[in-house]
Design an enzyme around this catalytic site. Structure first.
Site, PDB file in Angstrom:
ATOM      1  CG  HIS A   1      -1.982  -0.987   1.206  1.00  0.00           C
ATOM      2  ND1 HIS A   1      -3.252  -0.766   0.696  1.00  0.00           N
ATOM      3  CD2 HIS A   1      -1.964  -2.270   1.615  1.00  0.00           C
ATOM      4  CE1 HIS A   1      -3.967  -1.869   0.817  1.00  0.00           C
ATOM      5  NE2 HIS A   1      -3.210  -2.801   1.369  1.00  0.00           N
TER       6      HIS A   1
ATOM      7  CE  LYS B   1      -6.210  14.151   0.089  1.00  0.00           C
ATOM      8  NZ  LYS B   1      -6.410  12.929  -0.651  1.00  0.00           N
ATOM      9  NE  ARG B   2      -3.507  10.220   9.949  1.00  0.00           N
ATOM     10  CZ  ARG B   2      -3.209   9.360  10.913  1.00  0.00           C
ATOM     11  NH1 ARG B   2      -4.051   8.391  11.211  1.00  0.00           N
ATOM     12  NH2 ARG B   2      -2.097   9.473  11.604  1.00  0.00           N
TER      13      ARG B   2
ATOM     14  CE  LYS C   1      -2.223  10.886   2.980  1.00  0.00           C
ATOM     15  NZ  LYS C   1      -2.894  10.022   2.000  1.00  0.00           N
TER      16      LYS C   1
ATOM     17  CB  THR D   1      -9.921   5.083  -1.119  1.00  0.00           C
ATOM     18  OG1 THR D   1      -9.401   5.436   0.162  1.00  0.00           O
ATOM     19  CG2 THR D   1      -9.247   3.818  -1.619  1.00  0.00           C
TER      20      THR D   1
ATOM     21  CE  LYS E   1     -13.586   6.180   1.048  1.00  0.00           C
ATOM     22  NZ  LYS E   1     -12.550   6.300   2.066  1.00  0.00           N
TER      23      LYS E   1
HETATM   24  C1  26Q Z   1       3.793   0.346  10.056  1.00  0.00           C
HETATM   25  C2  26Q Z   1       4.719  -0.036  11.031  1.00  0.00           C
HETATM   26  C3  26Q Z   1       4.665   0.511  12.295  1.00  0.00           C
HETATM   27  C4  26Q Z   1       3.666   1.431  12.602  1.00  0.00           C
HETATM   28  C5  26Q Z   1       2.739   1.806  11.632  1.00  0.00           C
HETATM   29  C6  26Q Z   1       2.813   1.276  10.363  1.00  0.00           C
HETATM   30  C7  26Q Z   1       1.818   1.698   9.322  1.00  0.00           C
HETATM   31  C8  26Q Z   1       0.493   1.929   9.664  1.00  0.00           C
HETATM   32  C9  26Q Z   1      -0.423   2.332   8.712  1.00  0.00           C
HETATM   33  C10 26Q Z   1       2.196   1.839   8.007  1.00  0.00           C
HETATM   34  C11 26Q Z   1       1.270   2.242   7.060  1.00  0.00           C
HETATM   35  C12 26Q Z   1      -0.051   2.486   7.395  1.00  0.00           C
HETATM   36  C13 26Q Z   1      -1.079   2.903   6.453  1.00  0.00           C
HETATM   37  C14 26Q Z   1      -0.895   3.003   5.153  1.00  0.00           C
HETATM   38  C15 26Q Z   1      -1.981   3.464   4.280  1.00  0.00           C
HETATM   39  O1  26Q Z   1      -3.070   3.783   4.717  1.00  0.00           O
HETATM   40  N1  26Q Z   1      -1.726   3.515   2.969  1.00  0.00           N
HETATM   41  C16 26Q Z   1      -2.744   3.960   2.044  1.00  0.00           C
HETATM   42  O2  26Q Z   1      -3.455   2.823   1.572  1.00  0.00           O
HETATM   43  C17 26Q Z   1      -4.559   3.196   0.781  1.00  0.00           C
HETATM   44  C18 26Q Z   1      -5.331   1.947   0.440  1.00  0.00           C
HETATM   45  O3  26Q Z   1      -4.611   1.170  -0.465  1.00  0.00           O
HETATM   46  C19 26Q Z   1      -4.093   3.949  -0.447  1.00  0.00           C
HETATM   47  O4  26Q Z   1      -5.225   4.386  -1.149  1.00  0.00           O
HETATM   48  C20 26Q Z   1      -3.231   5.146  -0.046  1.00  0.00           C
HETATM   49  O5  26Q Z   1      -2.691   5.752  -1.206  1.00  0.00           O
HETATM   50  C21 26Q Z   1      -2.120   4.691   0.880  1.00  0.00           C
HETATM   51  O6  26Q Z   1      -1.398   5.818   1.367  1.00  0.00           O
END
Ligand code: 26Q
Length: 818
Positions: A362, A550-551, A556, A659, A663
């Protein structure tokens, strides 16, 4: 024409009324008149739940006896949002419930608002998992979501003096009517200790000894689908201490110590890490990963045995999907159990593993790739770490045979290198499938991030473009728009979103356009009321609602949106005769990771800009800036219906998919965006006339990075507009008391740490302004705008999560519809 429904949800209006009243009486000794909103919510939710429970029980039996392949979707995050309204919609009784409640004098949407969001996720990845569960049930494909039952979801955000403050989210505090505790399925998870070798049946075996135990107890939630016979299950594991409390310590009078052990075990499922797209090697996070993964694998295997399946047949019955690398430890855990507990040899076990695991990536942001220190894994999971070492040893042998003595390449591709376990490489080694989440993202994975693995096994690489569920994100979030769509093209779109194409010709129909515009307007009035109530800001519902939700992340580029606002502010105040006077409401919703200093500073900057712009007599009737507090799934549902413009402006190559873009498009917002992530595919489908594309392409961005020079300092010194905007961050315009507050934002844009403006805001800004001008011109001609908006809705069908799930199923899982 009344349609035949597939399901047997059959409570009629009078029954709904009497059931709710009797639940109030039995559980709370209350009547409709005396009950609190929380009691009304619960009585109603339990009524709905009981209806779903019947179908859930049937689904369980069906799966138990049906001997079909099942999907286990392992995810650290499930950002479910609220369940009540969604479940009523899925059993197709929204009108019935609304009328029944009306007759009791209760407003359905008011009691929906009582429910706490299940905010068990950070952002895109977690919400995607939730949309996928909805689609799996709707498509009647047998699946289990597997994750952690966090005691606290993602923090609640308060804005105090423009700053983000984090508050805990004790979402379970008032009870959760949607979950069923299943203590009978509890399993043990073992940490620490050591490994003993012993001989049995002429073979060397291994035994984990001296370990600490945490009990994993599952809680199940029903996942209904729209007009579907199948109710799937979301199984979330809760950590429990093996002993209630340490009685020795308790009897000695050491009460604090006695409860401490218990608490230490139970912290494992206490909190969701609030970092999004960012890895940090925290021991507790690794414990969490092993906790839910080990429990899930044990459960899967025991279920197969109970059904009388031999474990060598596992690939016939089980697919395990790994949502990003977070659950990767499932791979060596499966090996461990198959070998140590079930007597398989390495090769047989490895063959099974390779057939059942698939992995989705992702993110391309290197700072998000998980690399766990081997020393940490060894201490916490001594046996699992031996297996990882053996996987690494064998993979290095393969790589040597394939690439020869190219040490650099082998180190780069190895499972363990520089003392770290590279979780992505472990997935690439073990899984039969690896996919990106949008066409561009998959190309970047193939050609850049995982280039060598793509050369090694090209057949494993697939693209599955993300999608969102049109039920929650249109039918539920925007019932009025959904209503005229159904009136116009029938209700087939709800389960087959490609049908939305039929709307395209109505873009030319002025009567339809008028209705469409009227509904958007009504939705904007409603959002304006929400903003008035929550922010105390009066916004003009006929202004352009320009939305970035978004976050908060530098890539971004919320900061670039802020620069645009400052541009408009400066034009109106300094150069009114040349300035556009288009009324515009800029709406932000964003949480920043609590430890992400720059992101939090950008929130403060946006709020300071809001303060100035919203109160300056020269701009306050033209521009409004609103930062909506505590952006969440249920708030997103309110915003998307009201948006005119969708900001998707990440630095090209950085956003895997996005995403929110989908929406918003589904709700008739036009996109202003870069050629990044799924924006590329949105542009392909709507055509360049119906989207405002700007900026560097991902290839250009990659070239700039390779050159080691952003060129932003040159833009700053040569472009007076850009310079004056960037300077305004440090010249006191937005900092009444502390001129230095935004110094580091300024510094990062103009100097950076060796590379100025790493996300290339200044390089893209002019092109962004230009796209903004094209957009504003269109918005001022409602006919033109509404046509484009309707075309966007009509082309959104491809971005349904139903299509994504069918792609996964056809190319990766091979499940059969029940
Ligand atoms: C990993 C290790 C330790 C702590 C946290 C994490 C961690 C947590 C959440 C790493 C990544 C995330 C989240 C990633 C994420 O939300 N990515 C998004 O995924 C969406 C669905 O595929 C995409 O549409 C977005 O582009 C992408 O940023």
């Amino acid at each position: 024409m009344a349609k035949m429904k597939k399901t047997e949800y059959k409570l009629k209006k009078e029954q709904i009324k009497s059931t709710i009243s009797s639940k109030l009486r039995r559980y709370y000794g209350k009547t409709v008149e005396t009950a609190t909103p929380d009691q009304l919510y619960k009585a109603c939710a339990i009524t709905v739940r009981d209806e779903i429970m019947e179908e859930w029980a049937k689904s369980r039996e069906l799966l138990e006896n049906g001997h079909k392949k099942e999907l286990y979707y392992l995810s650290f995050e499930f950002l479910m949002g609220r369940a009540l309204g969604n479940n009523i919609m899925n059993i197709m009784q929204t009108d019935l419930y609304r009328e029944a409640l009306d007759e009791l004098g209760i407003d359905l949407s008011a009691i929906e608002d009582v429910e706490n969001d299940a905010g068990l996720g950070n952002g895109g990845l977690g919400r995607l998992a939730a949309c996928f569960l909805d689609s799996l049930s709707t498509l009647e494909l047998p699946a289990f979501g597997c994750g952690i039952r966090y005691e606290y979801g993602l923090f609640k955000q308060k804005i105090v003096d423009g700053y983000q403050i984090e508050m805990p989210d004790p979402w379970l505090e008032d009870g959760n009517v949607w979950e069923i505790e299943r203590p009978e399925d509890s399993v043990e998870v073992h940490y620490n200790g050591s490994v003993e070798e012993y001989f049995e049946d002429g073979r060397m075996k291994f035994r984990h000894v001296g370990y600490n135990t945490v009990i994993a107890e599952p809680y199940d939630m029903p996942i209904s689908g729209y007009d579907s016979k199948l109710v799937n299950t979301l199984r979330l594991w809760r950590a429990r201490s093996p002993q209630i409390i340490n009685m020795n310590e308790f009897n000695r009078g050491d009460y604090a110590m006695a409860v401490k052990d218990k608490e230490l075990a139970e912290v494992v499922s206490q909190i969701l890490y609030p970092e999004d797209n960012h890895y940090e090697g925290k021991m507790l996070r690794l414990k969490q990963q092993y906790f839910f993964v080990s429990a899930t694998i044990q459960w899967i295997l025991s279920k197969q045995k109970r059904r009388g399946h031999g474990l060598w047949e596992l690939p016939k019955y089980v697919q395990i999907h790994i949502n990003d690398t977070h659950p990767t430890i499932a791979i060596p855990e499966m090996m461990r159990i198959l070998m140590d507990d079930e007597g398989f040899g390495w090769d047989e076990a490895w063959d099974i593993v390779q057939k059942i695991f698939a992995y989705t990536n992702h993110t391309i942001m290197t700072e998000a790739l998980e690399k766990w220190p081997m020393s940490m894994v060894e201490g916490l999971l001594p046996r699992v770490s031996m297996i990882i070492k053996e996987i690494d040893r064998r993979q290095r042998e393969n790589l040597y045979n394939r690439f020869g003595n190219d040490i650099g390449k082998i180190e780069y591709m190895a499972v363990i290198s520089n003392g770290n376990v590279n979780m992505a490489n472990l997935c690439l080694t073990a899984c039969h499938s690896i996919n990106g989440v949008a066409a561009l993202h998959t190309d970047i994975l193939k050609n850049e991030t995982f280039r060598d693995y793509h050369i090694l096994s090209p057949e494993k690489f697939k693209n599955v473009t993300n999608g969102v569920t049109p039920r929650r994100w249109l039918l539920k979030a925007n019932p009025k728009l959904a209503g005229i769509i159904t009136e116009t093209i029938g209700d087939g779109w709800i389960k087959n979103a490609q049908n939305l194409e039929k709307l395209e010709k109505f873009a030319e129909d002025s009567a339809f356009r008028d209705k469409f515009a009227e509904i958007k307007q009504e939705n904007k009035v409603k959002l304006a009321e929400y903003i008035k109530e929550h922010n105390g800001i009066i916004v003009d519902p006929s202004s352009l609602f320009d939305v970035q939700i978004k976050r908060l992340h530098e890539y971004k580029r919320q900061l670039m949106k802020a620069m645009h606002i400052v541009y408009r502010y400066k034009m109106i105040t300094e150069n009114p005769s040349q300035a556009s006077m288009l009324p515009e409401t800029f709406i932000f919703g964003a949480k920043a990771a609590p430890g992400y200093h720059t992101a939090k500073l950008i929130i403060k900057l946006i709020n300071n800009i809001a303060n100035v712009v919203n109160n300056d007599p020269r701009t306050k009737d033209i521009l409004k800036v609103v930062f909506i507090e505590n952006y969440s799934v249920s708030i997103a549902e309110k915003i998307v219906a009201a948006a005119n413009l969708s900001e998707q402006i990440s630095t090209a190559s950085k956003e895997a998919s996005g995403t929110g873009n989908m929406k918003l498009m589904l709700n008739g917002a036009l996109t202003i965006g870069t050629l990044d992530g799924a924006n590329v595919e949105i542009a392909e489908r709507v055509g360049l006339d119906n989207i405002y594309i700007f900026g560097l392409t991902s290839q250009e961005v990659l070239n700039i990075y390779a050159s080691g020079h952003s060129g932003s300092a040159e833009v700053y010194s040569q472009n007076m507009v850009v310079k004056s905007i960037v300077d305004s961050f440090i010249d006191g315009t937005f900092t009444p008391d502390n001129q230095n507050l935004f110094q580091e934002i300024y510094h990062s844009l103009v100097f950076g740490h060796g590379f100025a403006d790493p996300y290339l805001l200044l390089r893209d800004f002019e092109s962004y302004l230009d796209a903004g001008h094209r957009m504003a011109k269109d918005f001022q001609t409602p006919d033109v705008w509404n046509k484009k908006a309707i075309i966007n809705v009509s082309k959104a069908g491809y971005f349904s999560s139903d299509r994504s799930i069918l792609d996964y199923n056809n190319t990766i899982w091979g499940l059969e519809k029940i």
